[in-house]
Motif scaffolding. Structure first.
Motif, PDB file in Angstrom:
ATOM      1  N   HIS A 195     -43.696 -16.763 -19.770  1.00  0.00           N
ATOM      2  CA  HIS A 195     -45.144 -16.657 -19.955  1.00  0.00           C
ATOM      3  C   HIS A 195     -45.613 -15.340 -19.341  1.00  0.00           C
ATOM      4  CE1 HIS A 195     -46.299 -21.243 -20.308  1.00  0.00           C
ATOM      5  NE2 HIS A 195     -45.775 -20.742 -21.409  1.00  0.00           N
ATOM      6  N   ALA A 196     -46.271 -14.510 -20.112  1.00  0.00           N
ATOM      7  CA  ALA A 196     -46.815 -13.267 -19.571  1.00  0.00           C
ATOM      8  C   ALA A 196     -48.085 -12.896 -20.316  1.00  0.00           C
ATOM      9  CB  ALA A 196     -45.793 -12.146 -19.658  1.00  0.00           C
ATOM     10  N   LEU A 197     -48.885 -12.065 -19.669  1.00  0.00           N
ATOM     11  CA  LEU A 197     -50.145 -11.629 -20.253  1.00  0.00           C
ATOM     12  C   LEU A 197     -49.891 -10.553 -21.317  1.00  0.00           C
ATOM     13  CD1 LEU A 197     -52.137 -11.493 -16.923  1.00  0.00           C
ATOM     14  CD2 LEU A 197     -52.330 -13.230 -18.722  1.00  0.00           C
ATOM     15  N   PRO A 198     -50.698 -10.551 -22.387  1.00  0.00           N
ATOM     16  CA  PRO A 198     -50.442  -9.635 -23.518  1.00  0.00           C
ATOM     17  C   PRO A 198     -50.336  -8.177 -23.118  1.00  0.00           C
ATOM     18  CG  PRO A 198     -52.083 -11.276 -24.122  1.00  0.00           C
ATOM     19  CD  PRO A 198     -51.822 -11.457 -22.656  1.00  0.00           C
ATOM     20  N   PHE A 341     -53.541 -27.546 -28.226  1.00  0.00           N
ATOM     21  CA  PHE A 341     -52.405 -27.132 -29.044  1.00  0.00           C
ATOM     22  C   PHE A 341     -51.100 -27.667 -28.453  1.00  0.00           C
ATOM     23  CE2 PHE A 341     -55.564 -24.193 -30.544  1.00  0.00           C
ATOM     24  CZ  PHE A 341     -55.230 -23.999 -31.886  1.00  0.00           C
ATOM     25  N   PRO A 342     -50.138 -28.033 -29.307  1.00  0.00           N
ATOM     26  CA  PRO A 342     -48.866 -28.534 -28.788  1.00  0.00           C
ATOM     27  C   PRO A 342     -48.057 -27.420 -28.128  1.00  0.00           C
ATOM     28  CG  PRO A 342     -48.717 -28.229 -31.158  1.00  0.00           C
ATOM     29  CD  PRO A 342     -50.154 -27.983 -30.790  1.00  0.00           C
ATOM     30  N   VAL A 343     -47.375 -27.758 -27.035  1.00  0.00           N
ATOM     31  CA  VAL A 343     -46.461 -26.811 -26.406  1.00  0.00           C
ATOM     32  C   VAL A 343     -45.150 -26.855 -27.173  1.00  0.00           C
ATOM     33  CG1 VAL A 343     -45.151 -26.291 -24.315  1.00  0.00           C
ATOM     34  CG2 VAL A 343     -47.565 -26.939 -24.151  1.00  0.00           C
ATOM     35  N   ARG A 344     -44.713 -25.691 -27.676  1.00  0.00           N
ATOM     36  CA  ARG A 344     -43.603 -25.624 -28.617  1.00  0.00           C
ATOM     37  C   ARG A 344     -42.375 -24.969 -27.987  1.00  0.00           C
ATOM     38  NH1 ARG A 344     -45.241 -21.738 -32.143  1.00  0.00           N
ATOM     39  NH2 ARG A 344     -46.711 -21.026 -30.551  1.00  0.00           N
ATOM     40  N   MET A 345     -41.209 -25.341 -28.501  1.00  0.00           N
ATOM     41  CA  MET A 345     -39.941 -24.776 -28.064  1.00  0.00           C
ATOM     42  C   MET A 345     -39.104 -24.406 -29.287  1.00  0.00           C
ATOM     43  SD  MET A 345     -38.752 -27.409 -25.063  1.00  0.00           S
ATOM     44  CE  MET A 345     -39.635 -27.568 -23.517  1.00  0.00           C
ATOM     45  N   GLY A 346     -38.128 -23.516 -29.080  1.00  0.00           N
ATOM     46  CA  GLY A 346     -37.176 -23.210 -30.142  1.00  0.00           C
ATOM     47  C   GLY A 346     -37.341 -21.823 -30.716  1.00  0.00           C
ATOM     48  N   PRO A 347     -36.445 -21.438 -31.619  1.00  0.00           N
ATOM     49  CA  PRO A 347     -36.406 -20.063 -32.132  1.00  0.00           C
ATOM     50  C   PRO A 347     -37.542 -19.681 -33.078  1.00  0.00           C
ATOM     51  CG  PRO A 347     -34.675 -21.401 -33.136  1.00  0.00           C
ATOM     52  CD  PRO A 347     -35.267 -22.231 -32.047  1.00  0.00           C
ATOM     53  N   LYS A 348     -38.394 -20.623 -33.457  1.00  0.00           N
ATOM     54  CA  LYS A 348     -39.586 -20.268 -34.223  1.00  0.00           C
ATOM     55  C   LYS A 348     -40.762 -19.922 -33.317  1.00  0.00           C
ATOM     56  CE  LYS A 348     -38.476 -23.073 -38.307  1.00  0.00           C
ATOM     57  NZ  LYS A 348     -38.911 -24.197 -39.169  1.00  0.00           N
ATOM     58  N   VAL A 349     -40.521 -19.993 -32.011  1.00  0.00           N
ATOM     59  CA  VAL A 349     -41.598 -19.875 -31.027  1.00  0.00           C
ATOM     60  C   VAL A 349     -41.440 -18.569 -30.262  1.00  0.00           C
ATOM     61  CG1 VAL A 349     -42.690 -20.974 -29.042  1.00  0.00           C
ATOM     62  CG2 VAL A 349     -41.610 -22.390 -30.816  1.00  0.00           C
ATOM     63  N   MET A 350     -42.296 -17.595 -30.526  1.00  0.00           N
ATOM     64  CA  MET A 350     -42.225 -16.328 -29.798  1.00  0.00           C
ATOM     65  C   MET A 350     -42.813 -16.527 -28.407  1.00  0.00           C
ATOM     66  SD  MET A 350     -40.613 -14.326 -31.763  1.00  0.00           S
ATOM     67  CE  MET A 350     -40.850 -12.611 -31.339  1.00  0.00           C
ATOM     68  N   PRO A 351     -42.047 -16.235 -27.349  1.00  0.00           N
ATOM     69  CA  PRO A 351     -42.488 -16.546 -25.993  1.00  0.00           C
ATOM     70  C   PRO A 351     -43.661 -15.675 -25.563  1.00  0.00           C
ATOM     71  CG  PRO A 351     -40.489 -15.224 -25.960  1.00  0.00           C
ATOM     72  CD  PRO A 351     -40.730 -15.587 -27.387  1.00  0.00           C
ATOM     73  N   GLY A 352     -44.348 -16.159 -24.524  1.00  0.00           N
ATOM     74  CA  GLY A 352     -45.461 -15.410 -23.954  1.00  0.00           C
ATOM     75  C   GLY A 352     -46.712 -16.226 -23.768  1.00  0.00           C
ATOM     76  N   PRO A 353     -47.293 -16.826 -24.844  1.00  0.00           N
ATOM     77  CA  PRO A 353     -48.552 -17.562 -24.718  1.00  0.00           C
ATOM     78  C   PRO A 353     -48.399 -18.940 -24.071  1.00  0.00           C
ATOM     79  CG  PRO A 353     -48.261 -16.680 -26.937  1.00  0.00           C
ATOM     80  CD  PRO A 353     -46.942 -16.563 -26.235  1.00  0.00           C
ATOM     81  N   ALA A 354     -49.542 -19.564 -23.781  1.00  0.00           N
ATOM     82  CA  ALA A 354     -49.579 -20.837 -23.060  1.00  0.00           C
ATOM     83  C   ALA A 354     -48.974 -21.990 -23.848  1.00  0.00           C
ATOM     84  CB  ALA A 354     -51.025 -21.176 -22.693  1.00  0.00           C
ATOM     85  N   ASP A 355     -48.945 -21.906 -25.175  1.00  0.00           N
ATOM     86  CA  ASP A 355     -48.430 -23.019 -25.976  1.00  0.00           C
ATOM     87  C   ASP A 355     -46.944 -22.848 -26.301  1.00  0.00           C
ATOM     88  OD1 ASP A 355     -48.855 -20.878 -27.710  1.00  0.00           O
ATOM     89  OD2 ASP A 355     -49.398 -22.167 -29.401  1.00  0.00           O
TER      90      ASP A 355
END
Length: 524
Positions: A195-198, A341-355
Motif C-alpha cells: 500500500h502506498a500513496l500515488p 469496495f471489496p478488498v481484492r487479491m491476485g494477479p488482476k489486482v494492481m497493488p497500491g490502493p486501499a482495496d
C-alpha cells in the motif's frame, strides 16, 4: 525489509534521510535480527532471546514457557529499565508482543503497562495502511476515522506513525524538557500489503521493468563499492526467472509500491530528525535504525480467495459503507474498504490502493536480501541480516564509517541501559546482549556466540564460524569471513568444529526455553 534496500546499503530506493544519518554516523555490516517480526520485537525490547521473553514463535499460546505469545512477567522492557533512571518513554507504531489485541483487553502487555508513558499504534501484526485494525491511543482502541486528535486529509499509517513520533518529541520538549526520553518508533513499512500513496508510487514507475537480476547486480556492485560486502564472495543464486514471469507489469508493480513504501518511511525519518533538531536534541540523541527481518517471500495476496477475489475493481461498492466510529475488522486482512469496495487479491489486482492486498513475492525478496540466501522465517543470512545505522554526534565522532563487529538486537537494550546509566533489576533475567558503546568507537565486542531459532530453523555464530540448519535438515557450516553468502558447506570437512558448535547450540536451546519444532501442546 532486506539488507540492500536502503541507499546507504546498496539500494536504488530513495532514502536520503537515512543515508544522511549513515553519512554522519556509523553503519554496521554484520548486525542481526531474529528472522521474524514479533520474536525480533520481543528480543529488541527486552535484551533477551525471544523464547526467554515468552515469544519464541508468534501470537499463540502453545502452553510452553518459551511460546506463550505474550511478553512474560519476568522480562523487562527498555522503558521499564529506564524509568527509574528518570526517563520518559514513548512508543509509536507496531507493538505485536501480546496475543491480546482486542479492545476489551486484557491490557497488561500493552505499552502503557510495560513502562511507556504514551502510545499510538497497532497492537497486532499487520493490516491495511489506510485503515489499520487494533489501532490504539494509550489504552483506548480507536478508529482512525473517528479520532478527533488526528485528522489528516488522507489517513496513511506510515504518516500517522511519523506524525505521532514528531508530536511526542515536541510535547516532551515542551512539557518535560529536564527529563531524558526513550522513543520506540516501529514503522510497519514495508510489510505487506503493498500500500502506498500515488505520488510516491509515481517516482518508481517503470523502475523495475527489466526484472530481478539487473537490480540485484546493481545493488551488489554498489554495496561492494561502499565496502559493505566482499565482492569476491559473489551472490546467492537468483530465486526466480524473469523470463518465466507471466505478467511482468503486475510483478514489477509490486516492487514499485514496495519502494514507494520505503521512500515514505524515509520521509518520516526526515521529519523526526528535523523535530529533534528544532528542539536542540539532535546532537545528544542516539538514533538507531534497524529492520525486524529479511525480505519476505510469503505469498500473501498473490492469489485470490473466496473472501478476497482476483477481480478488477468493481464499478460501484458491493458492501455497505462503514461508519467512522466502526473499527476495521480484527486481524490482518479487511474484507472491505470504508466506502464499501471489496478488498481484492491476485494477479488482476494492481497493488497500491486501499482495496488491494498483495505481497511483492519471492523474486523481489531475493533482490531485497542481496547478496544473501533465504528470507524472513529462515536463519540463513538473508533472513537475519539487517542494516544498523547509529547516529549520535555527541557520542560517535566517526562520520560515514563502517563497523564490522557482529552484533544482535539483544544488544540494543544493553546499550540503552549502559548509556542511560540505568540499573538493570536483579530480579529480571540477565541481559543477553552487549552494550554497543565499544563498537561505536570501533573496538571489539567481547562475546562467546550469537544464537537463533525460529520454526525449527536454527543457527549459532561463534567468531566467523556459523552453524545453520533449516527445520528437519542437517547442520551446515560456513566460514563467514570467506563465505557469508553460505555457498560452501564445510560441515563434512570440519566434524569437530560442528560437534563443538552443536554443543553450544544445544546448551543455548535448553537454557532459553527452545522446544523441538513443531512445539508439542502441553499436557493438560
Amino acid at each position: 525489509m532486506g539488507f540492500s534496500d536502503l541507499g546507504c546499503y546498496g539500494g536504488e530506493i530513495a532514502t536520503p534521510n537515512l543515508d544522511a544519518l549513515a553519512a554522519n554516523g556509523v553503519r554496521f555490516t554484520q548486525f542481526y535480527n531474529a528472522a521474524r517480526c514479533c520474536p525480533t520485537r520481543a528480543s529488541l525490547l527486552t535484551g533477551l532471546y525471544p523464547h526467554q521473553a515468552g515469544i519464541g514463535h508468534m501470537m499463540d499460546d502453545k502452553g510452553k514457557p518459551g511460546y506463550t505469545g505474550n511478553l512474560n512477567a519476568a522480562c523487562r522492557t527498555i522503558a521499564e529499565v529506564l524509568k527509574p533512571a528518570g526517563y520518559r518513554s514513548y512508543a509509536v507504531g507496531k507493538w505485536h508482543v501480546t496475543r491480546f489485541a482486542g479492545a476489551d483487553g486484557p491490557k497488561t502487555n500493552w505499552p502503557l503497562s510495560r513502562g511507556f508513558d504514551r502510545f499510538y499504534g497497532t497492537i497486532h501484526g499487520a493490516g491495511s495502511y489506510y485503515d489499520p485494525s487494533s489501532l490504539v491511543r494509550d489504552t483506548t482502541m480507536i478508529s482512525p476515522f473517528a479520532d478527533k486528535e488526528y485528522t489528516p486529509k488522507t489517513y496513511y499509517y506510515t504518516d500517522a506513525i511519523t506524525d505521532h513520533a514528531v508530536r511526542f518529541v515536541g510535547d516532551h520538549a515542551k512539557d518535560h524538557a529536564r527529563d531524558p526520553f526513550f522513543l520506540y518508533v516501529a514503522f510497519t513499512a514495508a510489510h505487506w500489503p503493498m500500500h502506498a500513496l500515488p505520488e510516491d508510487i509515481a517516482k518508481y514507475k517503470g523502475k523495475y521493468a527489466t526484472g530481478y537480476e539487473p537490480v540485484r547486480k546493481a545493488r551488489f556492485e554498489k554495496a561492494a563499492k561502499l565496502g559493505l560486502i566482499d565482492p569476491k564472495q559473489l551472490m546467492c543464486p537468483g530465486a526466480e526467472d524473469w523470463d518465466k514471469v507471466a505478467d511482468k507489469a503486475w510483478e514489477s508493480a509490486g516492487m514499485e509500491v514496495y519502494a514507494a513504501m520505503v521512500d515514505r518511511m524515509d520521509q518520516g525519518v526526515g521529519k523526526l530528525v528535523a523535530e529533534l533538531k528544532r528542539n536542540g536534541q539532535l546532537d545528544n540523541t542516539l538514533i538507531l535504525f534497524l529492520q525486524d527481518n529479511g525480505g519476505c517471500a510469503e505469498l500473501q495476496g498473490r492469489t485470490g480467495n473466496a473472501n478476497h477475489p482476483n477481480i478488477a475493481r468493481p464499478d460501484k461498492p458491493t458492501f455497505p459503507a462503514m461508519k467512522p466510529e466502526e473499527f476495521a475488522a480484527g486481524g490482518s486482512v479487511p474484507k472491505q474498504t470504508r466506502d464499501g469496495f471489496p478488498v481484492r487479491m491476485g494477479p488482476k489486482v494492481m497493488p497500491g490502493p486501499a482495496d488491494t492486498y498483495v505481497a511483492y513475492g519471492r523474486g523481489w525478496a531475493n533482490v531485497s536480501n542481496t547478496p544473501f540466501r533465504e528470507y524472513k522465517h529462515w536463519v540463513h543470512e538473508g533472513g537475519i541480516s539487517t542494516p544498523l545505522i547509529a547516529h549520535w554526534p555527541s557520542g560517535i565522532s566517526a562520520k560515514g564509517e563502517l563497523r564490522k563487529q557482529p552484533g544482535h538486537l539483544i544488544d540494543i537494550a544493553a546499550t540503552c541501559t549502559d548509556l542511560a546509566g540505568a540499573t538493570y533489576p536483579k530480579d529480571a533475567p540477565a541481559l543477553e546482549g552487549k552494550s554497543l558503546r565499544p563498537a561505536f568507537a570501533d573496538k571489539a565486542l567481547d562475546r562467546e556466540a550469537i544464537y537463533w531459532e525460529h520454526e525449527g530453523n536454527r543457527a549459532v555464530r561463534a567468531g566467523d564460524w556459523k552453524l545453520v540448519a533449516k527445520h528437519g535438515r542437517v547442520w551446515e557450516l560456513y566460514d563467514l569471513a570467506k563465505d557469508r553468502v553460505e555457498a560452501n558447506d564445510l560441515a563434512a570437512k570440519e566434524p569437530e568444529r560442528v560437534k563443538a558448535l552443536v554443543a553450544k547450540y544445544e546448551a543455548y536451546a535448553k537454557r532459553t526455553n527452545v522446544e523441538p519444532w513443531p512445539v508439542a501442546p502441553a499436557k493438560k
